[in-house]
Scaffold this motif. Sequence first.
Motif, PDB file in Angstrom:
ATOM      1  N   ILE A   1       0.838  -1.205   0.000  1.00 38.66           N
ATOM      2  CA  ILE A   1       0.000   0.000   0.000  1.00 38.66           C
ATOM      3  C   ILE A   1       0.874   1.256   0.000  1.00 38.66           C
ATOM      4  CG2 ILE A   1      -1.645   1.337   1.370  1.00 38.66           C
ATOM      5  CD1 ILE A   1      -2.888  -1.324   2.249  1.00 38.66           C
ATOM      6  N   ALA A   2       1.938   1.247   0.791  1.00 42.76           N
ATOM      7  CA  ALA A   2       2.847   2.400   0.818  1.00 42.76           C
ATOM      8  C   ALA A   2       3.486   2.621  -0.549  1.00 42.76           C
ATOM      9  CB  ALA A   2       3.919   2.185   1.885  1.00 42.76           C
ATOM     10  N   ARG A   3       3.896   1.526  -1.203  1.00 42.09           N
ATOM     11  CA  ARG A   3       4.494   1.642  -2.542  1.00 42.09           C
ATOM     12  C   ARG A   3       3.496   2.207  -3.532  1.00 42.09           C
ATOM     13  NH1 ARG A   3       6.377  -2.986  -5.535  1.00 42.09           N
ATOM     14  NH2 ARG A   3       6.982  -1.337  -6.944  1.00 42.09           N
ATOM     15  N   MET A   4       2.245   1.744  -3.467  1.00 43.25           N
ATOM     16  CA  MET A   4       1.234   2.244  -4.390  1.00 43.25           C
ATOM     17  C   MET A   4       0.954   3.724  -4.168  1.00 43.25           C
ATOM     18  SD  MET A   4      -1.594  -0.773  -4.969  1.00 43.25           S
ATOM     19  CE  MET A   4      -1.884  -1.212  -3.254  1.00 43.25           C
ATOM     20  N   ARG A   5       0.857   4.127  -2.911  1.00 41.92           N
ATOM     21  CA  ARG A   5       0.616   5.546  -2.616  1.00 41.92           C
ATOM     22  C   ARG A   5       1.736   6.418  -3.184  1.00 41.92           C
ATOM     23  NH1 ARG A   5      -3.175   6.977   1.469  1.00 41.92           N
ATOM     24  NH2 ARG A   5      -3.913   5.287   2.815  1.00 41.92           N
ATOM     25  N   ALA A   6       2.965   5.986  -2.964  1.00 43.96           N
ATOM     26  CA  ALA A   6       4.109   6.777  -3.439  1.00 43.96           C
ATOM     27  C   ALA A   6       4.151   6.828  -4.957  1.00 43.96           C
ATOM     28  CB  ALA A   6       5.401   6.183  -2.889  1.00 43.96           C
ATOM     29  N   ALA A   7       3.887   5.701  -5.593  1.00 44.21           N
ATOM     30  CA  ALA A   7       3.930   5.656  -7.060  1.00 44.21           C
ATOM     31  C   ALA A   7       2.822   6.509  -7.663  1.00 44.21           C
ATOM     32  CB  ALA A   7       3.806   4.205  -7.539  1.00 44.21           C
ATOM     33  N   GLU A   8       1.647   6.494  -7.045  1.00 46.72           N
ATOM     34  CA  GLU A   8       0.528   7.289  -7.580  1.00 46.72           C
ATOM     35  C   GLU A   8       0.785   8.778  -7.430  1.00 46.72           C
ATOM     36  OE1 GLU A   8      -2.952   9.555  -7.943  1.00 46.72           O
ATOM     37  OE2 GLU A   8      -2.081   9.216  -5.950  1.00 46.72           O
ATOM     38  N   ALA A   9       1.470   9.157  -6.369  1.00 50.89           N
ATOM     39  CA  ALA A   9       1.725  10.579  -6.100  1.00 50.89           C
ATOM     40  C   ALA A   9       2.933  11.112  -6.854  1.00 50.89           C
ATOM     41  CB  ALA A   9       1.916  10.790  -4.602  1.00 50.89           C
ATOM     42  N   ALA A  10       3.721  10.255  -7.475  1.00 50.52           N
ATOM     43  CA  ALA A  10       4.937  10.697  -8.168  1.00 50.52           C
ATOM     44  C   ALA A  10       4.581  11.637  -9.324  1.00 50.52           C
ATOM     45  CB  ALA A  10       5.702   9.489  -8.690  1.00 50.52           C
ATOM     46  N   PRO A  11       5.235  12.791  -9.416  1.00 53.38           N
ATOM     47  CA  PRO A  11       4.894  13.761 -10.466  1.00 53.38           C
ATOM     48  C   PRO A  11       5.041  13.198 -11.881  1.00 53.38           C
ATOM     49  CG  PRO A  11       6.330  14.744  -8.810  1.00 53.38           C
ATOM     50  CD  PRO A  11       6.298  13.287  -8.517  1.00 53.38           C
ATOM     51  N   GLU A  12       5.984  12.276 -12.063  1.00 57.74           N
ATOM     52  CA  GLU A  12       6.243  11.756 -13.412  1.00 57.74           C
ATOM     53  C   GLU A  12       5.348  10.573 -13.779  1.00 57.74           C
ATOM     54  OE1 GLU A  12       8.869   9.446 -10.570  1.00 57.74           O
ATOM     55  OE2 GLU A  12       8.185  11.524 -10.826  1.00 57.74           O
ATOM     56  N   ALA A  13       4.464  10.157 -12.877  1.00 52.21           N
ATOM     57  CA  ALA A  13       3.632   8.979 -13.153  1.00 52.21           C
ATOM     58  C   ALA A  13       2.661   9.260 -14.293  1.00 52.21           C
ATOM     59  CB  ALA A  13       2.850   8.583 -11.906  1.00 52.21           C
ATOM     60  N   PRO A  14       2.618   8.401 -15.325  1.00 54.67           N
ATOM     61  CA  PRO A  14       1.665   8.595 -16.429  1.00 54.67           C
ATOM     62  C   PRO A  14       0.225   8.482 -15.931  1.00 54.67           C
ATOM     63  CG  PRO A  14       3.343   6.947 -16.980  1.00 54.67           C
ATOM     64  CD  PRO A  14       3.462   7.221 -15.515  1.00 54.67           C
ATOM     65  N   LEU A  15      -0.686   9.117 -16.627  1.00 61.21           N
ATOM     66  CA  LEU A  15      -2.084   9.120 -16.215  1.00 61.21           C
ATOM     67  C   LEU A  15      -2.627   7.698 -16.096  1.00 61.21           C
ATOM     68  CD1 LEU A  15      -4.922  11.470 -17.311  1.00 61.21           C
ATOM     69  CD2 LEU A  15      -5.287   9.020 -17.456  1.00 61.21           C
ATOM     70  N   ALA A  16      -2.344   6.853 -17.090  1.00 59.84           N
ATOM     71  CA  ALA A  16      -2.878   5.485 -17.071  1.00 59.84           C
ATOM     72  C   ALA A  16      -2.384   4.716 -15.859  1.00 59.84           C
ATOM     73  CB  ALA A  16      -2.496   4.748 -18.356  1.00 59.84           C
ATOM     74  N   GLU A  17      -1.104   4.919 -15.512  1.00 56.88           N
ATOM     75  CA  GLU A  17      -0.529   4.251 -14.349  1.00 56.88           C
ATOM     76  C   GLU A  17      -1.179   4.747 -13.061  1.00 56.88           C
ATOM     77  OE1 GLU A  17       2.864   1.972 -12.481  1.00 56.88           O
ATOM     78  OE2 GLU A  17       1.873   1.942 -14.429  1.00 56.88           O
ATOM     79  N   ARG A  18      -1.368   6.050 -12.942  1.00 61.21           N
ATOM     80  CA  ARG A  18      -2.024   6.609 -11.758  1.00 61.21           C
ATOM     81  C   ARG A  18      -3.433   6.067 -11.621  1.00 61.21           C
ATOM     82  NH1 ARG A  18      -2.615  12.623 -11.526  1.00 61.21           N
ATOM     83  NH2 ARG A  18      -3.292  12.092  -9.407  1.00 61.21           N
TER      84      ARG A  18
END
Length: 500
Positions: free
Chosen positions: A174-191
């Motif tokens: 869950i912590a990894r998912m939260r961090a990955a979703e909040a990353a500025p460079e994360a593509p829209l589809a990934e978020r």
Amino acid sequence: MAVLPPQLARGADLLAAGQLEAAEELVRDYLVSHGAHLEGMRLLAQIAVRLGVLDDAEYLLDNVLERAPDHHEARYEYGTVLMQRRRYLPALHQARRLLSVAPGHPQWRRLYASACDGLGEYDEAIAHLLKTRGSRADEAISAFRVAAALPQGAGGAFLALANMKSYRFTEGEIARMRAAEAAPEAPLAERCQLCFALGKALEDRQDYAASFEYYQRGNALKRSELMYKPEIAERNLRLQAEVCTSDFFAARRGYGCQRADPIFIVGLPRSGSTLIEQILSSHSQIDGTLELPEIPRLVHQFRNRVADEAPKYPAVLAELTASELRELGETYLEETRVYRHGAPFFIDKMPGNFRDIGFIHLILPNAKIIDARREPMACCFGNFKQLFVSGHEFTYDLADMGRYYRNYVELMDHWDRALPGKVLQVRHEEVVDDLEGSVRRVLEFLGLQFEPACLEFHKTARGVRTLSSEQVRRPIYREGLHQWRKYEPWLGPLRTALRG
């Protein structure tokens, strides 16, 4: 891609920049002036794919391959378009031809696996299909966790784990998912994928406020990339009632193919249709298949290319002759033969076919139709929680979802008036409360004898490809009937839309 003439090169640049209309005009002009240029036709097909005009793309790539059978890139693109059109058998033929040239080619192997998946040949497919065999769910979880541990692009793997309803995420995941979703460079589809996975992870932990926040964010992200217009969807559904009246059908009595093989299960997603399918597939006289694409494809030939234009369909149905309607029914039966296993009857569980019951009746007047119905709030919120692979664009906003459900009920009421007795409504809550009574009622409607195996549907060995694949492998359970109430404080827009 080969070196292109300047005009086509400019068209390719426009395509890359997302200027699709300008690219199309430039490439079409070149082909009109210079004739059949293979790379120009291929480029125009790529533009057509981006515009969603898949029949044009298929036609263009077919012509490229007629002239250049060894053009492997075009053949791969052709197979991919066939997959998008759910033409799985011809896509499989293209994949096999490619693999005869290079058996280890990763993209071509993926195309082959996807085509096998589409045809229900699960033993031929790869990681994402492990869970469809039920007993191999542990292998699927292991594969998805390995993929989720990769440094980038893990959103799809986390979402796949979330869709395995029995899986529970760890604190670290869950912590990894939260961090990955909040990353500025994360593509829209990934978020988007991560938001839906987080919604499920936090729902399992009963943190409903945080769960809803992620579900809502994921839906908003997905909705932002769609061109869905609820007023057009509503207009198209209401046109069915205006055209397909009882008098319209009475004037065409006896038309169509008279075979009674298909059993259509229609409705909205998350309505309990997979449970009904699994129950009926446990009967010795019925083949379970898939969500078959043949009715949407047959209907597509009558639709407008541009959604905003005055629609030709369903008014165009009045122009079809008795022989044309019979031929359409025979075409449907021939195209669906590949999915069958020898039983007298088979199931076509494409939920959206509720829109085209008039067309189905015209081409297959003796086919049986079951409407899988679920309580509105439960059904609509069940859709809102789900990121679909494609389609179902009405599900990514609570108000859109409620409006569409209301329109669906209005159209089903119309079919009951125009074709009395044609459709059997089966309510999910009644199946849960009285399984045997519901099964006997459905089988009586189908004209089939009761078989005890239908009550032990969870023991039936068959691949199930829908999001309910795990639920239908265990006995009837009640846990999900009122889960939406955990989110009731945030569902005001849905309730308002359902009221109209």
